[in-house]
Design an enzyme around this catalytic site. Structure first.
Site, PDB file in Angstrom:
ATOM      1  N   LYS A   1      -8.929  -5.343  -4.163  1.00 12.08           N
ATOM      2  CA  LYS A   1      -9.745  -5.015  -2.997  1.00 12.08           C
ATOM      3  C   LYS A   1     -11.037  -4.804  -3.531  1.00 12.08           C
ATOM      4  CE  LYS A   1      -6.827  -4.078   0.638  1.00 12.08           C
ATOM      5  NZ  LYS A   1      -6.528  -3.274   1.666  1.00 12.08           N
TER       6      LYS A   1
ATOM      7  N   LYS B   1      -1.274 -13.691   0.203  1.00 13.95           N
ATOM      8  CA  LYS B   1      -0.468 -13.114   1.151  1.00 13.95           C
ATOM      9  C   LYS B   1      -1.113 -13.022   2.516  1.00 13.95           C
ATOM     10  CE  LYS B   1      -1.425  -8.132   1.204  1.00 13.95           C
ATOM     11  NZ  LYS B   1      -1.066  -7.024   2.189  1.00 13.95           N
TER      12      LYS B   1
ATOM     13  N   LYS C   1      -4.721  -8.509   7.079  1.00 15.45           N
ATOM     14  CA  LYS C   1      -5.540  -8.407   8.497  1.00 15.45           C
ATOM     15  C   LYS C   1      -7.013  -8.640   7.988  1.00 15.45           C
ATOM     16  CE  LYS C   1      -3.046  -4.270   9.614  1.00 15.45           C
ATOM     17  NZ  LYS C   1      -2.991  -3.567   8.106  1.00 15.45           N
TER      18      LYS C   1
HETATM   19  N1  AQP Z   1       1.748 -10.468   4.214  1.00 11.91           N
HETATM   20  C1  AQP Z   1       2.778  -9.466   4.073  1.00 11.91           C
HETATM   21  N2  AQP Z   1       3.923  -9.659   4.084  1.00 11.91           N
HETATM   22  C2  AQP Z   1       4.823  -8.989   4.442  1.00 11.91           C
HETATM   23  N3  AQP Z   1       4.568  -7.400   4.357  1.00 11.91           N
HETATM   24  C3  AQP Z   1       3.279  -7.269   4.653  1.00 11.91           C
HETATM   25  N4  AQP Z   1       2.646  -5.992   4.854  1.00 11.91           N
HETATM   26  C4  AQP Z   1       1.356  -6.341   4.712  1.00 11.91           C
HETATM   27  N5  AQP Z   1       1.019  -7.589   4.841  1.00 11.91           N
HETATM   28  C5  AQP Z   1       2.137  -8.209   4.367  1.00 11.91           C
HETATM   29  C6  AQP Z   1       3.529  -4.780   4.984  1.00 11.91           C
HETATM   30  O1  AQP Z   1       2.840  -4.203   6.187  1.00 11.91           O
HETATM   31  C7  AQP Z   1       2.618  -2.731   5.953  1.00 11.91           C
HETATM   32  C8  AQP Z   1       1.441  -2.359   6.360  1.00 11.91           C
HETATM   33  O2  AQP Z   1       0.375  -2.614   5.541  1.00 11.91           O
HETATM   34  P1  AQP Z   1      -1.219  -2.097   5.767  1.00 11.91           P
HETATM   35  O3  AQP Z   1      -1.851  -2.545   6.792  1.00 11.91           O
HETATM   36  O4  AQP Z   1      -0.756  -0.597   5.423  1.00 11.91           O
HETATM   37  O5  AQP Z   1      -1.934  -2.549   4.428  1.00 11.91           O
HETATM   38  P2  AQP Z   1      -1.934  -3.915   3.780  1.00 11.91           P
HETATM   39  O6  AQP Z   1      -0.517  -4.041   2.976  1.00 11.91           O
HETATM   40  O7  AQP Z   1      -3.189  -3.803   2.831  1.00 11.91           O
HETATM   41  O8  AQP Z   1      -1.786  -5.088   4.903  1.00 11.91           O
HETATM   42  P3  AQP Z   1      -2.890  -5.967   5.212  1.00 11.91           P
HETATM   43  O9  AQP Z   1      -2.570  -6.672   6.347  1.00 11.91           O
HETATM   44  O10 AQP Z   1      -3.075  -6.877   3.948  1.00 11.91           O
HETATM   45  O11 AQP Z   1      -4.334  -5.143   5.580  1.00 11.91           O
HETATM   46  P4  AQP Z   1      -5.625  -5.077   4.822  1.00 11.91           P
HETATM   47  O12 AQP Z   1      -6.235  -6.553   5.193  1.00 11.91           O
HETATM   48  O13 AQP Z   1      -6.295  -4.252   5.709  1.00 11.91           O
HETATM   49  O14 AQP Z   1      -5.487  -4.466   3.488  1.00 11.91           O
HETATM   50  C9  AQP Z   1       2.918  -2.437   4.538  1.00 11.91           C
HETATM   51  O15 AQP Z   1       4.373  -1.969   4.370  1.00 11.91           O
HETATM   52  C10 AQP Z   1       2.991  -3.842   3.840  1.00 11.91           C
HETATM   53  O16 AQP Z   1       3.794  -3.946   2.692  1.00 11.91           O
END
Ligand code: AQP
Length: 330
Positions: free
Chosen positions: A111, A194, A197
């Site tokens: 990040k 992956k 968001k």
């Molecule tokens: N691609 C993914 N596949 C499986 N699980 C996923 N999770 C996120 N992306 C995937 C799971 O969703 C939960 C919440 O995630 P988060 O929003 O707290 O943070 P993150 O993992 O950083 O998700 P994003 O979408 O990638 O958000 P941003 O872009 O804001 O960083 C967790 O249990 C995560 O494992």
């Protein structure tokens, strides 16, 4: 006693990765465990953000929780900033966490990227706040996607460090629950990244509130390779394999069963079947989210009630922590 805690950041629209990796598990676990599910808004401010968007996203993620099938009568649903345990315990745990442990965290490296010097202290300390989120409820099980495995290991290390430093058996070591076919859903544009968001391209993900046409368009445009058949090979066909994984998870079956079912199909036909399945499974979730978003009073009421229940569990534990750590309450 078994207690579940997990959270999702209100940093944007919930996507298929959040749904298959986390939300679907959350819903399954509410029947068998005492469950606490959190919209982790304090984590969402670790990167630059807009206050109005944070407010809107907090309601939208809550609506996504409810629309996916979480029952606010059976589980606690609240936003993190409304329970003072989180930042308070987070600070105390940060004083027990060696920098060397945090330096190993790959999410910070990803990040912060090349702008490491500009990254916030909050982003660096994110996993310590996450440890507080979990162990501050004495949670025993944490359903998450594969990407959170390293942070969960750190939470266990921090819980152990507290117990050892103060000679107590106070914090249970939380178990990660990383199960199902789709623990790591990949981007539709790049099978090595992956689904996220914060990816700039909306075509990289299926959002829970995408309508039928958008879902169809995104799967049609999803990157694949030149091989015509439906075979699973994560290394050589990452994008195609990701779509097979998504199908298997949505249909509650195995990847092998999907490959067997589509053994004689062209990949383009498989994509059409995947679109139908995704629309069937996600359509009602998106509709319900829309309905809930039109009723912010109800959504806010769920969060208010959840915050009261969260505080009732966490604050007595926090009091004990402070007693153990030697804070004087005159
Ligand atoms: N691609 C993914 N596949 C499986 N699980 C996923 N999770 C996120 N992306 C995937 C799971 O969703 C939960 C919440 O995630 P988060 O929003 O707290 O943070 P993150 O993992 O950083 O998700 P994003 O979408 O990638 O958000 P941003 O872009 O804001 O960083 C967790 O249990 C995560 O494992």
């Amino acid at each position: 006693m078994n207690r579940v805690f997990s959270g999702i950041q209100p940093t944007g629209s919930l996507h298929l990765g959040n749904y298959l990796g986390a939300l679907k598990r959350f819903v399954e676990m509410q029947d068998d465990y005492e469950c606490i599910y959190c919209i982790v808004d304090l984590h969402a401010i670790t990167m630059p953000y807009d206050p109005a968007e944070l407010r809107a996203n907090t309601r939208e993620v809550t609506a996504g929780f409810l629309a996916s099938g979480l029952d606010p009568e059976r589980c606690v649903i609240f936003n993190q900033s409304q329970c003072p345990m989180h930042p308070r315990l987070g600070w105390m745990l940060s004083c027990l966490t060696p920098l060397g442990w945090l330096n190993r965290m790959t999410q910070f490296k990803e990040k912060a990227g090349k702008k490491r010097e500009q990254a916030s202290l909050g982003l660096y300390g994110y996993p310590v706040l996450q440890a507080a989120d979990i162990i501050g409820y004495h949670a025993t099980h944490v359903p998450v996607g594969e990407d959170q495995k390293q942070h969960l290991e750190l939470s266990r290390d921090i819980a152990g460090a507290f117990n050892r430093q103060f000679g107590v058996d106070f914090f249970p070591l939380p178990e990660p629950v990383i199960t199902g076919e789709a623990t790591r859903v990949m981007s539709l544009r790049d099978g090595t990244k992956k689904m996220s968001k914060s990816d700039e391209s909306d075509y990289s993900r299926i959002n829970l509130n995408d309508d039928r046409d958008t879902i169809a368009l995104k799967f049609r445009k999803a990157r694949t390779d030149s091989e015509p058949g439906v075979t699973y090979d994560a290394e050589n066909r990452p994008e195609a394999s990701n779509l097979i994984t998504i199908y298997a998870a949505l249909a509650d079956t195995s990847r092998q069963a999907v490959v067997d079912d589509y053994a004689s199909a062209q990949f383009s036909d498989f994509k059409k079947a995947l679109t139908e399945l995704a629309v069937e499974k996600l359509g009602p979730v998106g509709e319900e989210m829309k309905r809930l978003m039109a009723d912010p009073g109800y959504v806010d009421g769920v969060l208010k009630d959840g915050a009261e229940r969260a505080r009732a569990i966490a604050m007595p534990i926090q009091d004990e922590v402070e007693e153990i750590m030697g804070f004087l309450k005159a």
